[in-house]
Write an enzyme that holds these catalytic residues in place. Structure first.
Site, mmCIF file in Angstrom:
data_model
loop_
_atom_site.group_PDB
_atom_site.id
_atom_site.type_symbol
_atom_site.label_atom_id
_atom_site.label_comp_id
_atom_site.label_asym_id
_atom_site.label_seq_id
_atom_site.Cartn_x
_atom_site.Cartn_y
_atom_site.Cartn_z
ATOM 1 N N ASP A 30 4.076 21.520 -5.167
ATOM 2 C CA ASP A 30 3.465 20.397 -5.878
ATOM 3 C C ASP A 30 2.231 20.933 -6.599
ATOM 4 O O ASP A 30 2.294 21.292 -7.783
ATOM 5 C CB ASP A 30 3.122 19.283 -4.867
ATOM 6 C CG ASP A 30 2.324 18.133 -5.455
ATOM 7 O OD1 ASP A 30 1.970 18.180 -6.643
ATOM 8 O OD2 ASP A 30 2.015 17.168 -4.722
ATOM 9 N N GLU A 45 6.525 20.099 1.575
ATOM 10 C CA GLU A 45 5.806 20.173 0.305
ATOM 11 C C GLU A 45 4.474 20.894 0.493
ATOM 12 O O GLU A 45 3.693 20.549 1.382
ATOM 13 C CB GLU A 45 5.584 18.727 -0.151
ATOM 14 C CG GLU A 45 5.165 18.551 -1.572
ATOM 15 C CD GLU A 45 5.003 17.059 -1.897
ATOM 16 O OE1 GLU A 45 5.599 16.197 -1.210
ATOM 17 O OE2 GLU A 45 4.260 16.771 -2.835
ATOM 18 N N ASP A 81 4.673 16.435 3.609
ATOM 19 C CA ASP A 81 3.759 16.981 2.601
ATOM 20 C C ASP A 81 2.490 17.444 3.302
ATOM 21 O O ASP A 81 1.795 16.651 3.932
ATOM 22 C CB ASP A 81 3.419 15.896 1.572
ATOM 23 C CG ASP A 81 2.555 16.418 0.432
ATOM 24 O OD1 ASP A 81 2.239 17.629 0.414
ATOM 25 O OD2 ASP A 81 2.188 15.604 -0.445
ATOM 26 N N LYS A 88 2.656 12.582 5.417
ATOM 27 C CA LYS A 88 1.599 13.565 5.225
ATOM 28 C C LYS A 88 1.395 14.252 6.576
ATOM 29 O O LYS A 88 1.353 13.578 7.618
ATOM 30 C CB LYS A 88 0.304 12.865 4.800
ATOM 31 C CG LYS A 88 0.391 12.196 3.437
ATOM 32 C CD LYS A 88 0.444 13.220 2.301
ATOM 33 C CE LYS A 88 0.369 12.554 0.939
ATOM 34 N NZ LYS A 88 0.432 13.539 -0.157
ATOM 35 N N LYS A 104 4.545 15.958 -11.380
ATOM 36 C CA LYS A 104 3.525 14.940 -11.638
ATOM 37 C C LYS A 104 2.997 15.218 -13.039
ATOM 38 O O LYS A 104 2.471 16.306 -13.301
ATOM 39 C CB LYS A 104 2.368 15.062 -10.650
ATOM 40 C CG LYS A 104 2.692 14.613 -9.230
ATOM 41 C CD LYS A 104 1.505 14.875 -8.326
ATOM 42 C CE LYS A 104 1.798 14.430 -6.905
ATOM 43 N NZ LYS A 104 0.847 15.052 -5.946
ATOM 44 N N LYS A 164 8.262 9.886 3.313
ATOM 45 C CA LYS A 164 7.517 11.152 3.277
ATOM 46 C C LYS A 164 6.278 10.992 4.137
ATOM 47 O O LYS A 164 5.521 10.039 3.984
ATOM 48 C CB LYS A 164 7.126 11.466 1.833
ATOM 49 C CG LYS A 164 6.040 12.522 1.694
ATOM 50 C CD LYS A 164 5.910 12.956 0.247
ATOM 51 C CE LYS A 164 4.465 13.026 -0.191
ATOM 52 N NZ LYS A 164 4.356 13.433 -1.616
ATOM 53 N N SER A 171 5.306 7.348 0.386
ATOM 54 C CA SER A 171 4.478 8.385 0.982
ATOM 55 C C SER A 171 3.573 7.724 2.016
ATOM 56 O O SER A 171 2.869 6.768 1.711
ATOM 57 C CB SER A 171 3.650 9.038 -0.125
ATOM 58 O OG SER A 171 2.781 9.999 0.425
ATOM 59 N N GLY A 199 3.568 10.997 -6.819
ATOM 60 C CA GLY A 199 2.729 9.836 -7.117
ATOM 61 C C GLY A 199 1.273 10.148 -6.858
ATOM 62 O O GLY A 199 0.949 11.046 -6.069
#
Ligand SMILES: [Mg+2]
Length: 368
Positions: free
Chosen positions: A238, A213, A188, A163, A262, A161, A135, A290
């Site tokens: 998520d 996400e 995400d 952000k 998660k 991934k 990430s 994570g």
């Protein structure tokens, strides 16, 4: 077994690079660790709550307080405790899933160590290693982002991934897609968008992403349904998925076609396994998220991610992604994968020297 004592440890672990999401920037990980001392031996759990209540309503001081004043006394008062009974014993407290997960994991660790079985065996995992993604936080420039991503590709990560947030989405995604070619890529948004952004988010379709996400706030399932119908990129929830029932509801209503699991967010690994099972029954793939875990939390995540329906690479990075030195033996990537620990319990040991060196304060010990 009986719980004889609950110890609360707080450590500050410097991050190798600040981690920035749409919520802000972190430079050190303030970690709460729970150790249970039981009649059958000891166990550890890590609380994934962040330092401030900006990612979730839970935050580390709050988690510590709720464990100290409510969860630990309830466990200490019980005559007989097993991992399977923890959720019931703690159910009188509303919410506080991350705190409950840390406590349950510590009990599960003690129990499985005593039984001589690993977390992977307990969960019913069927792989001995898991594919790893990484990430990547929001960078100060596209050049800096590309340099960071290039480093992770070189380390062998099997999925990137990014952000994203308004003002940091289409162009960084385009640049990274050009850099990494066919390597799996996903984004995400950590709830940074609104319904007015649906058309804009549709512009991500051209990049062949695995998924987007959680673009909208966690309570807003409806806008995720609208987005799922409007764009080609699969939508993945998520923050919204707080238990197996919510996962089932979101899937059946068409809000999510992939689920990020998660354990901290759903109240523990036992509930995480239930979310996995619900998704598997409905043919919805899952992957393991994570929360900047130390080796204690990472070990459990890797075991969870070895279950059959975890078909996408998780944010189960190597220790070096976040920490120069880990609290346990480090997790190291081999060919883009992490080995699932095979020892009893979590299969890793907390290093007493590191725990003492990084302690923010002496441990708090609670007894019956
Ligand atoms: Mg996320």
């Amino acid at each position: 077994m009986r719980i004889l004592a609950v110890e609360l440890h707080r450590v500050a672990m410097p991050l190798v690079r600040p981690f920035e999401t749409s919520f802000g920037r972190q430079t050190a990980r303030d970690v709460l660790l729970v150790r249970v001392r039981t009649t059958d031996g000891d166990g550890w759990g890590e609380c994934v709550a962040m330092a401030d209540p900006v990612y979730s309503s839970e935050y580390v001081d709050g988690s510590e307080a709720v464990i100290r004043h409510y969860l630990a006394p309830a466990l200490l008062a019980a005559q007989e405790v097993g991992a399977e009974s923890v959720a019931g014993l703690l159910g009188f407290v509303v919410g506080h899933r991350m705190a409950k997960a840390a406590v349950e994991t510590a009990v599960l660790d003690a129990q499985t160590r005593a039984e001589g079985i690993s977390f992977g065996e307990y969960f019913g995992a069927d792989r001995d290693a898991v594919d790893c993604g990484v990430s990547v936080g929001i960078s100060s420039s596209i050049d800096e982002l590309l340099a960071e991503v290039d480093g992770y590709v070189g380390e062998g990560y099997r999925r990137i991934k990014l952000k994203i947030k308004p003002g940091w989405d289409i162009e960084p995604v385009r640049a990274v897609r050009e850099l990494i070619g066919e390597l799996p890529l996903q984004v995400d948004a950590n709830t940074a968008y609104t319904r007015a952004d649906i058309e804009h988010l549709g512009r991500l379709d051209e990049f062949g992403l695995l998924l987007i996400e959680q673009p909208f706030v966690e309570e807003d399932i409806l806008t995720h349904i609208v987005l799922s119908a409007a764009i080609e990129t699969p939508v993945c929830l998520d923050e919204s998925i707080v238990n197996a029932e919510v996962a089932l509801d979101a899937i059946e209503r068409g809000a999510t076609s992939v689920v990020n699991i998660k354990a901290g967010r759903v109240g523990g690994y036992l509930e995480a396994v239930r979310v996995h099972d619900v998704c598997a029954e409905l043919g919805v793939p899952v992957w393991c998220g994570g929360m900047l875990e130390t080796g204690v939390g990472r070990a459990a995540n890797v075991a969870l991610a070895a279950m059959a329906n975890f078909t996408l690479p998780g944010d189960t990075s190597g220790s070096s992604r976040y920490f120069a030195e880990d609290l346990t033996e480090p997790f190291e990537l081999v060919d883009g994968r992490l080995a699932v620990p095979t020892g009893a319990g979590s299969g890793v040991d907390v290093r007493a020297d590191a725990l003492a060196d990084w302690a923010l304060r002496p441990p708090i010990t609670l007894t019956a």
